[in-house]
Design a protein around this motif. Structure first.
Motif, short mmCIF file in Angstrom:
data_model
loop_
_atom_site.label_atom_id
_atom_site.label_comp_id
_atom_site.label_asym_id
_atom_site.label_seq_id
_atom_site.Cartn_x
_atom_site.Cartn_y
_atom_site.Cartn_z
N ARG A 1 39.92 -28.14 -25.15
CA ARG A 1 38.61 -28.21 -25.83
C ARG A 1 37.49 -28.23 -24.80
NH1 ARG A 1 40.78 -31.84 -29.44
NH2 ARG A 1 39.87 -33.64 -28.39
N ARG A 2 37.71 -29.01 -23.70
CA ARG A 2 36.66 -29.13 -22.70
C ARG A 2 36.43 -27.80 -21.99
NH1 ARG A 2 33.43 -33.05 -20.30
NH2 ARG A 2 33.74 -33.99 -22.31
N LEU A 3 37.52 -27.06 -21.74
CA LEU A 3 37.35 -25.74 -21.12
C LEU A 3 36.49 -24.86 -22.02
CD1 LEU A 3 40.93 -25.22 -19.66
CD2 LEU A 3 38.81 -25.33 -18.35
N GLY A 4 36.70 -24.98 -23.33
CA GLY A 4 35.86 -24.24 -24.28
C GLY A 4 34.41 -24.68 -24.18
N ASP A 5 34.21 -26.00 -24.08
CA ASP A 5 32.84 -26.52 -23.99
C ASP A 5 32.17 -26.12 -22.69
OD1 ASP A 5 32.99 -27.72 -26.45
OD2 ASP A 5 33.77 -29.61 -25.65
N LEU A 6 32.98 -25.77 -21.68
CA LEU A 6 32.41 -25.38 -20.40
C LEU A 6 32.10 -23.89 -20.32
CD1 LEU A 6 34.60 -27.63 -18.09
CD2 LEU A 6 32.12 -27.75 -18.33
N GLY A 7 32.37 -23.14 -21.37
CA GLY A 7 31.96 -21.74 -21.40
C GLY A 7 33.09 -20.71 -21.33
N TRP B 1 34.89 -18.73 -23.19
CA TRP B 1 35.02 -18.15 -24.51
C TRP B 1 35.56 -16.74 -24.37
CZ3 TRP B 1 29.13 -19.27 -25.00
CH2 TRP B 1 28.93 -20.64 -24.94
N LEU C 1 31.78 -23.75 -11.26
CA LEU C 1 32.66 -24.78 -11.77
C LEU C 1 33.89 -24.86 -10.89
CD1 LEU C 1 33.05 -26.64 -14.32
CD2 LEU C 1 34.50 -24.82 -15.21
N ARG D 1 26.10 -24.68 -26.74
CA ARG D 1 27.30 -25.16 -27.42
C ARG D 1 27.22 -26.68 -27.63
NH1 ARG D 1 33.08 -22.91 -27.74
NH2 ARG D 1 34.35 -24.78 -27.88
N MET E 1 34.74 -29.85 -12.71
CA MET E 1 33.53 -30.34 -12.05
C MET E 1 32.54 -29.23 -11.78
SD MET E 1 33.35 -32.47 -8.53
CE MET E 1 34.05 -31.08 -7.67
#
Lengths: 82, 655
Positions: free
Chosen positions: A30-36, A38, A64, B107, B414
């Motif tokens: 989920r976090r990887l998705g939130d980081l962009g 897509w 990142l 997002r 990070m």
């Protein structure tokens, strides 16, 4: 002509790829998705850290750092999407 | 005064979006921690009055998503959900979006809009985006989102007045709807080229600082520079504080008649306050350096370079900031673990941070090195003591992550932010926050503990000691009325030492001494260890009294004095060298001194640190665990040093 799918950790520095999907349903996915990460996002492999891990990536206008383990979750297709 | 209506504005956004600078510009006043009802968490808040409305602005820690990974995120999200659950009356959510990476930020905006709080957008860093050829069209963005979008510059403060007005207006509108947007599509529309990676000056700097060969030496150089500044920069200020403390003590002695009250004021209150204040210069200096490195973007790079090494011992690249801060004081070090992605990594970092040699250990090292080692070995011994702490921290973290803290997915996700010049306001604000945390959390505990230690070292004061010394004073006066002053002073010192020897603290020290005998410590050193429980450097005045030198001259434990043997501060050093036990054998040898320094390098003699661990882990288990393992480790290593050294014939002469 589509390239073979692979995972982000397998790409060498300098390579560019577009995201196909992120594997898994857990918090890290989920976090990887939130980081962009897509579908269709362009990712550039910038450099590995001096000790070999983590790796710096460029995507969506920012930089990142991901360890190999997390990068393996990201399925990509190498080469730029036209 | 007319009653004012109150409006709460919450600043939320991803890390590095510029929330904290924005807070400073919005209210123009220093931050103050507050406790909101229903949360146990202190949030940074500041207030300003606009058009008769009191605007309370709350700065939340950065969040990357509504599913929290770090302790910081948990707190921020918990706070937001709590506010949303209380109803959105008089609350406005101001989402701070970084224009440089707008699509990712949108997002988060979509997720935050689901909370149901009235919201508006503060768009920051559009100047940076413009410079890199990817400006965001704020008007178009406002149209796409259907919520107000205000462009602001968090560094200069441009656009902040308009933002303030917009927050007030936003509070008047009705209940908001969640935003149903496709971040990629919106970004593509308002920011051309938003899906592609960007290039800027930052990449050219990174080519050097993250270079495969130069990356590690660069981190080393930065660390070296930090320590150099720390050791040379803090010294004059510490001297100033010590001089102030001595002056205050001298003045108190003149004003207050000798007795329990005078001793409480001088040895309890003033000494306790001095113990706390002496940390302040190093904490301020180191936190300034750490904050500047952090705000400039370099700390993330250091974490990137060192992550592999740190993760191999069960820590994370993010632990680096905490460990560096702990060289000044473990309290801010432990507080800065909140940004670590994984709870187990965080707990391991907290458990080993106190092994970094903090500023409180330095005076103890300097006193003993100065007394027992030739000057040419001083730097080497000092380096070994710092190295011992670092090596054992790696060992302990590795063991912890394979036992108590096994498993748990340890991740590093990070961001490496653009390099930027740190905002002075932000640096001052952060340093003040760290200092306040130290004073409130550690200071109060150290202070209370030093009062308890004073109590135990002052009483019971048996009357026969006083009678004995009164008689001897009378003898001295009778024998030689001319040269009595020095002799009387010497008797006063002996009387003090005799009282201390009869005190509860000394009794405890004598009872405990057999435990420390294998490390070569006599009862006086044991008492020193007990007296140092509130804070390590308190061992110095205690040894001073026990070895009857009265007040300890500051030069005997100042770093600079190592280079000049025979300086005026030889008093305590000479006494330590010549001290003998009841059988006339020397108490101290170079080996005993080394064992004692090793003990101090590893023991957990700091109430402030233990209290902070308790608060940050919300448990009693971790402070108790940390105290236990550190004390055990300190004892084992001190005994090893003494026993191995003795076997090699380096110990004190034996009968």
């Amino acid at each position: 002509m589509s390239h073979q799918e692979t995972t982000l950790d397998c790409l060498p520095p300098g390579a560019v790829a577009s995201v196909v999907r992120v594997e898994g349903e857990d918090q890290i996915a989920r976090r990887l998705g939130d980081l962009g990460f897509w579908a269709g996002t362009l990712v550039e492999v910038v450099r590995r850290a001096p000790l070999g891990d983590p790796t710096q990536y460029g995507l969506r206008g920012y930089r990142l750092a991901l360890r190999r383990v997390e990068a393996r979750r990201v399925v990509v297709r190498p080469g730029q999407v036209p | 005064m007319t009653p004012r209506s109150v409006l709460v504005a919450i600043l939320a956004g991803r890390p590095n979006a510029g929330k904290t600078s924005l807070l400073m510009h919005l209210t123009g006043s220093p931050q103050r921690p507050i406790n909101f009802a229903g949360t146990s968490v202190e949030r940074v808040e500041s207030r300003v009055v606009v058009e008769g409305t009191e605007l309370q602005v709350v700065d939340l820690p950065g969040i990357g998503s509504l599913s929290a990974l770090t302790r910081d995120e948990q707190e921020a999200i918990g706070f937001l959900q709590n506010r949303a659950a209380q109803g959105s009356e008089r609350t406005v959510l101001c989402v701070v979006l970084d224009a440089v990476k707008l699509s990712v930020e949108l997002r988060l905006l979509a997720q935050l809009s689901g909370l149901g709080l009235p919201l508006l957008v503060a768009l920051t860093k559009n100047d940076v985006a413009r410079a890199s050829g990817r400006p965001v069209d704020a008007t178009e963005l406002e149209r796409c989102l259907g919520v107000p979008v205000l462009e602001v510059n968090a560094l200069t403060g441009a656009g902040v007045a308009a933002l303030r007005q917009a927050i007030l207006r936003r509070a008047e509108t009705g209940r908001p709807m969640p935003l149903d947007i496709d971040p990629a599509a919106v970004a593509a529309r308002v920011q051309p080229g938003s899906a592609a990676p960007a290039r800027s000056l930052t990449d050219r700097i990174d080519a050097v600082l993250l270079h495969p060969l130069l990356g590690l030496p660069a981190v080393g150089l930065v660390l070296l520079a930090v320590f150099q500044l720390l050791f040379t920069g803090a010294d004059p200020l510490i001297k100033l504080i010590e001089a102030g403390q001595a002056a205050l003590a001298a003045w108190t002695v003149q004003q207050v008649p000798a007795g329990a009250l005078q001793s409480l004021l001088v040895d309890g209150l003033i000494k306790g306050l001095g113990a706390i204040l002496a940390f302040v210069p190093q904490i301020v200096l180191l936190m300034t350096l750490v904050t500047v490195l952090e705000a400039s973007g370099y700390m993330a790079r250091a974490a990137f370079v060192l992550d592999r090494a740190l993760s191999s011992v069960g820590l994370s690249g993010r632990s680096f900031v905490s460990l560096v801060s702990s060289f000044a004081c473990a309290v801010p070090g432990i507080l800065s673990t909140r940004i670590i992605d994984n709870e187990r990594d965080r707990l391991a970092t907290i458990a080993v941070a106190p092994l970094m040699s903090c500023s409180a250990r330095l005076p103890v090292y300097v006193l003993l090195i100065g007394a027992f080692f030739p000057p040419r070995y001083a730097a080497l011994v000092l380096l070994l003591l710092y190295g011992l702490g670092i090596a054992l921290a790696a060992l302990v973290a590795g063991v912890l992550r394979r036992t108590l803290l096994r498993g748990g997915h340890s991740a590093l996700l990070m961001e490496l932010p653009e390099y930027q010049r740190p905002s002075r306001r932000v640096v001052v604000g952060q340093v003040w926050t760290a200092l306040r945390e130290f004073l409130v959390r550690a200071g109060t505990v150290i202070f209370a503990a030093s009062l308890v230690v004073w109590l135990l070292s002052y009483y019971p004061r048996p009357a026969h000691i006083h009678a004995h010394y009164e008689a001897r004073r009378a003898e001295v006066v009778a024998a030689d009325p001319t040269a009595q002053k020095a002799a009387l002073l010497e008797l006063d010192r002996q009387e003090q030492a005799a009282y201390l020897e009869q005190s509860y603290l000394a009794r405890a020290g004598k009872a405990l001494q057999p435990v420390f005998a294998p490390a070569g410590f006599d009862w006086r050193i044991t008492v020193g260890i007990l007296a140092a429980f509130p804070a390590r450097e308190l061992i110095i005045p205690t040894l001073g009294i026990l070895y009857s030198v009265g007040e300890v001259a500051a030069d005997s434990y100042e770093l600079g004095s190592l280079a000049q043997p025979g300086a005026s501060g030889e008093g305590l050093r000479a006494r330590l060298r010549s001290a003998v036990d009841a059988q006339g054998r020397p108490v101290f040898s170079t080996l005993t001194a080394l064992a004692l320094m090793v003990f101090f390098a590893l023991c957990s003699q700091c109430m402030g640190t233990l209290a902070t661990i308790g608060r940050e882990t919300r448990s009693l288990r971790w402070p108790i665990f940390t105290f236990t393992y550190m004390t055990a480790l300190a004892w084992v290593c001190a005994v090893l040093v003494f026993q191995i050294g003795s076997a090699l014939g380096l110990g004190p002469a034996r009968t």
